[in-house]
Design a protein around this motif. Structure first.
Motif, PDB file in Angstrom:
ATOM      1  N   ASP A  11       0.725  -1.307  -0.016  1.00 54.46           N
ATOM      2  CA  ASP A  11       0.273  -0.143  -0.056  1.00 54.46           C
ATOM      3  C   ASP A  11       0.896   1.332   0.065  1.00 54.46           C
ATOM      4  OD1 ASP A  11       0.984  -0.716   2.527  1.00 54.46           O
ATOM      5  OD2 ASP A  11      -0.607   0.438   3.486  1.00 54.46           O
ATOM      6  N   ALA A  12       2.113   1.190   0.181  1.00 53.11           N
ATOM      7  CA  ALA A  12       2.991   2.348   0.076  1.00 53.11           C
ATOM      8  C   ALA A  12       2.890   3.240  -1.274  1.00 53.11           C
ATOM      9  CB  ALA A  12       4.469   1.789   0.118  1.00 53.11           C
ATOM     10  N   PRO A  13       3.032   4.447  -1.239  1.00 51.07           N
ATOM     11  CA  PRO A  13       2.975   5.285  -2.299  1.00 51.07           C
ATOM     12  C   PRO A  13       3.874   4.873  -3.370  1.00 51.07           C
ATOM     13  CG  PRO A  13       4.099   6.461  -0.511  1.00 51.07           C
ATOM     14  CD  PRO A  13       3.538   5.128   0.025  1.00 51.07           C
ATOM     15  N   GLN A  14       4.978   4.299  -3.056  1.00 55.61           N
ATOM     16  CA  GLN A  14       5.903   3.917  -4.321  1.00 55.61           C
ATOM     17  C   GLN A  14       5.067   2.897  -5.373  1.00 55.61           C
ATOM     18  OE1 GLN A  14       6.636   4.053  -1.094  1.00 55.61           O
ATOM     19  NE2 GLN A  14       8.673   4.231  -0.680  1.00 55.61           N
ATOM     20  N   PHE A  15       3.908   2.367  -4.995  1.00 57.32           N
ATOM     21  CA  PHE A  15       3.342   1.488  -5.831  1.00 57.32           C
ATOM     22  C   PHE A  15       1.968   2.023  -6.435  1.00 57.32           C
ATOM     23  CE2 PHE A  15       5.420  -1.644  -2.993  1.00 57.32           C
ATOM     24  CZ  PHE A  15       6.270  -2.111  -3.756  1.00 57.32           C
ATOM     25  N   ASP A  16       1.786   3.436  -6.158  1.00 52.08           N
ATOM     26  CA  ASP A  16       0.690   3.996  -6.699  1.00 52.08           C
ATOM     27  C   ASP A  16       0.265   3.899  -8.127  1.00 52.08           C
ATOM     28  OD1 ASP A  16      -0.206   4.591  -3.779  1.00 52.08           O
ATOM     29  OD2 ASP A  16       0.377   6.636  -4.117  1.00 52.08           O
ATOM     30  N   GLU A  17       1.218   3.731  -8.882  1.00 47.62           N
ATOM     31  CA  GLU A  17       1.154   4.010 -10.374  1.00 47.62           C
ATOM     32  C   GLU A  17       0.880   2.675 -10.953  1.00 47.62           C
ATOM     33  OE1 GLU A  17       1.110   6.755 -11.959  1.00 47.62           O
ATOM     34  OE2 GLU A  17       1.258   7.618 -10.266  1.00 47.62           O
ATOM     35  N   ASP A  18       1.530   1.452 -10.082  1.00 45.67           N
ATOM     36  CA  ASP A  18       1.239  -0.012 -10.830  1.00 45.67           C
ATOM     37  C   ASP A  18       1.140  -1.087  -9.987  1.00 45.67           C
ATOM     38  OD1 ASP A  18       3.934   0.320  -9.483  1.00 45.67           O
ATOM     39  OD2 ASP A  18       5.106  -0.618 -11.283  1.00 45.67           O
ATOM     40  N   ARG A  19       0.428  -0.567  -8.734  1.00 47.48           N
ATOM     41  CA  ARG A  19       0.130  -1.766  -7.633  1.00 47.48           C
ATOM     42  C   ARG A  19      -0.418  -2.970  -8.111  1.00 47.48           C
ATOM     43  NH1 ARG A  19      -1.830   1.540  -4.554  1.00 47.48           N
ATOM     44  NH2 ARG A  19      -0.160   2.017  -3.522  1.00 47.48           N
ATOM     45  N   ASP A  20      -1.554  -2.951  -8.961  1.00 50.18           N
ATOM     46  CA  ASP A  20      -2.062  -4.247  -9.560  1.00 50.18           C
ATOM     47  C   ASP A  20      -1.128  -5.053 -10.349  1.00 50.18           C
ATOM     48  OD1 ASP A  20      -4.481  -3.659  -8.243  1.00 50.18           O
ATOM     49  OD2 ASP A  20      -5.386  -2.946 -10.123  1.00 50.18           O
ATOM     50  N   PRO A 206       8.456  -1.680  -0.191  1.00 48.21           N
ATOM     51  CA  PRO A 206       9.353  -1.586  -1.497  1.00 48.21           C
ATOM     52  C   PRO A 206      10.889  -1.132  -0.533  1.00 48.21           C
ATOM     53  CG  PRO A 206       8.064   0.445  -0.610  1.00 48.21           C
ATOM     54  CD  PRO A 206       7.836  -0.381   0.210  1.00 48.21           C
ATOM     55  N   TYR A 207      11.072  -1.621   0.477  1.00 47.64           N
ATOM     56  CA  TYR A 207      12.469  -1.454   1.135  1.00 47.64           C
ATOM     57  C   TYR A 207      13.369  -2.655   0.964  1.00 47.64           C
ATOM     58  CZ  TYR A 207       9.285   1.838   2.885  1.00 47.64           C
ATOM     59  OH  TYR A 207       8.309   2.807   2.847  1.00 47.64           O
ATOM     60  N   LEU A 208      14.688  -2.584   1.309  1.00 50.11           N
ATOM     61  CA  LEU A 208      15.564  -3.622   1.540  1.00 50.11           C
ATOM     62  C   LEU A 208      15.671  -4.631   0.232  1.00 50.11           C
ATOM     63  CD1 LEU A 208      14.855  -4.624   5.121  1.00 50.11           C
ATOM     64  CD2 LEU A 208      16.765  -3.238   4.184  1.00 50.11           C
ATOM     65  N   THR A 209      15.787  -3.954  -1.052  1.00 51.99           N
ATOM     66  CA  THR A 209      15.541  -4.650  -2.373  1.00 51.99           C
ATOM     67  C   THR A 209      17.041  -5.609  -2.450  1.00 51.99           C
ATOM     68  OG1 THR A 209      14.736  -2.779  -3.303  1.00 51.99           O
ATOM     69  CG2 THR A 209      15.353  -4.446  -4.543  1.00 51.99           C
ATOM     70  N   PRO A 210      16.737  -6.905  -2.706  1.00 52.86           N
ATOM     71  CA  PRO A 210      17.899  -7.836  -2.872  1.00 52.86           C
ATOM     72  C   PRO A 210      18.892  -7.505  -4.069  1.00 52.86           C
ATOM     73  CG  PRO A 210      15.716  -8.822  -3.594  1.00 52.86           C
ATOM     74  CD  PRO A 210      15.408  -7.637  -3.078  1.00 52.86           C
ATOM     75  N   HIS A 211      20.142  -7.979  -3.875  1.00 56.74           N
ATOM     76  CA  HIS A 211      20.568  -7.960  -5.130  1.00 56.74           C
ATOM     77  C   HIS A 211      20.230  -9.068  -6.171  1.00 56.74           C
ATOM     78  CE1 HIS A 211      24.637  -8.316  -7.164  1.00 56.74           C
ATOM     79  NE2 HIS A 211      24.363  -9.560  -7.638  1.00 56.74           N
ATOM     80  N   PRO A 212      20.212  -8.710  -7.462  1.00 56.03           N
ATOM     81  CA  PRO A 212      21.103  -7.594  -8.141  1.00 56.03           C
ATOM     82  C   PRO A 212      20.162  -6.393  -8.312  1.00 56.03           C
ATOM     83  CG  PRO A 212      20.201  -9.239  -9.707  1.00 56.03           C
ATOM     84  CD  PRO A 212      19.560  -9.776  -8.584  1.00 56.03           C
ATOM     85  N   PHE A 213      19.111  -6.278  -7.584  1.00 56.87           N
ATOM     86  CA  PHE A 213      18.291  -4.769  -7.936  1.00 56.87           C
ATOM     87  C   PHE A 213      18.332  -3.889  -6.902  1.00 56.87           C
ATOM     88  CE2 PHE A 213      16.063  -8.762  -9.973  1.00 56.87           C
ATOM     89  CZ  PHE A 213      15.867  -8.271 -11.293  1.00 56.87           C
TER      90      PHE A 213
END
Length: 256
Positions: A11-20, A206-213
């Motif tokens: 539900d974070a705003p980082q997903f507002d454009e493409d959540r689905d 949307p935090y703590l993204t794993p390698h390689p991203f």
């Protein structure tokens, strides 16, 4: 593949454009279930909306330590009422955060204790946020008899000595993107020793993204990368790690 992302913030705003689309990618990647975390007055309603929209998304609701200073008596009663919802599976994320100077430590500890007490009353597992507060978190968990409910040490980053104390209190340890980092020696060493029936996986997206991203937005589909790293550390097959951690998650959350 049957993966369970035990901690996400879809539900974070980082997903507002493409959540689905993000959620669809997770499902296509083998993520069968997710627990979204509602942690304050703003994110609890959006978390509940996601849990009600998607059969495979569940909710944890609680008050985050960085927001502890904003919590009122009515908010605790609100959390208690939401715990009656059949999609709410835990109280969290709750705990202590001594990194961000947003809520005084004494207020954080008071709010933490209140929510553990609520969890004991309702017999709900708890999801623990612990940042730079290992000693106080463990002490309060002991004093408040958190062993009676158990739960998750979310995104575990402490020592093996602290991990053993948490395991003895009945907690599961959850690991995310950091176990894919080359310099993350301690989380890898701890994960290698965690009993398989206490191991969980998460993204904290949307935090703590794993390698390689790393450096980009995280999403629930990336829990597969966490599972791959865990499988390598444990010397197991990816499918076996997925099966065991999903079984652990289902049992802890009481999901049939």
């Amino acid at each position: 593949m049957d993966l369970f992302d035990t901690h996400t913030h879809l539900d974070a705003p980082q997903f507002d454009e493409d959540r689905d689309e993000v959620i669809a990618r997770a499902v296509e990647g083998g993520v069968s279930r997710m627990v979204n975390i509602g942690f304050n007055r703003e994110t609890i309603p959006t978390t509940m909306a996601l849990a009600e929209k998607y059969d495979f998304i569940y909710a944890a609701v609680g008050w985050h330590p960085v927001d502890a200073i904003t919590m009122k008596k009515d908010d605790l009663e609100w959390i208690a009422s939401l715990c009656q919802h059949d999609k709410v599976v835990a109280i969290g994320e709750i705990g202590l955060d001594y990194h961000w100077d947003t809520s005084p430590k004494d207020i954080q500890q008071q709010v933490f204790r209140q929510q553990i007490g609520l969890a004991r009353e309702l017999k709900m597992p708890i999801v623990i946020h612990n940042r730079d507060a290992h000693e106080d978190v463990v002490r309060i968990l002991r004093e408040e008899k958190a062993k009676d409910v158990g739960g998750i040490m979310h995104s575990y980053s402490g020592s093996w000595e602290t991990a053993k104390i948490c395991l003895d209190m009945g907690f599961h340890l959850s690991f995310g993107g950091p176990i894919t980092f080359k310099n993350a020696k301690q989380p890898k060493e701890v994960l290698a020793q965690v009993p398989m029936d206490r191991l969980l996986l998460e993204t904290d997206s949307p935090y703590l993204t794993p390698h390689p991203f790393r450096g980009k937005r995280n999403e629930s589909a990336h829990v597969r990368l966490v599972a791959e790293a865990a499988a390598q550390i444990k010397g197991m097959d990816l499918e076996e790690i997925a099966q065991i951690t999903t079984k652990n998650s289902l049992g802890l959350f009481g999901i049939m």
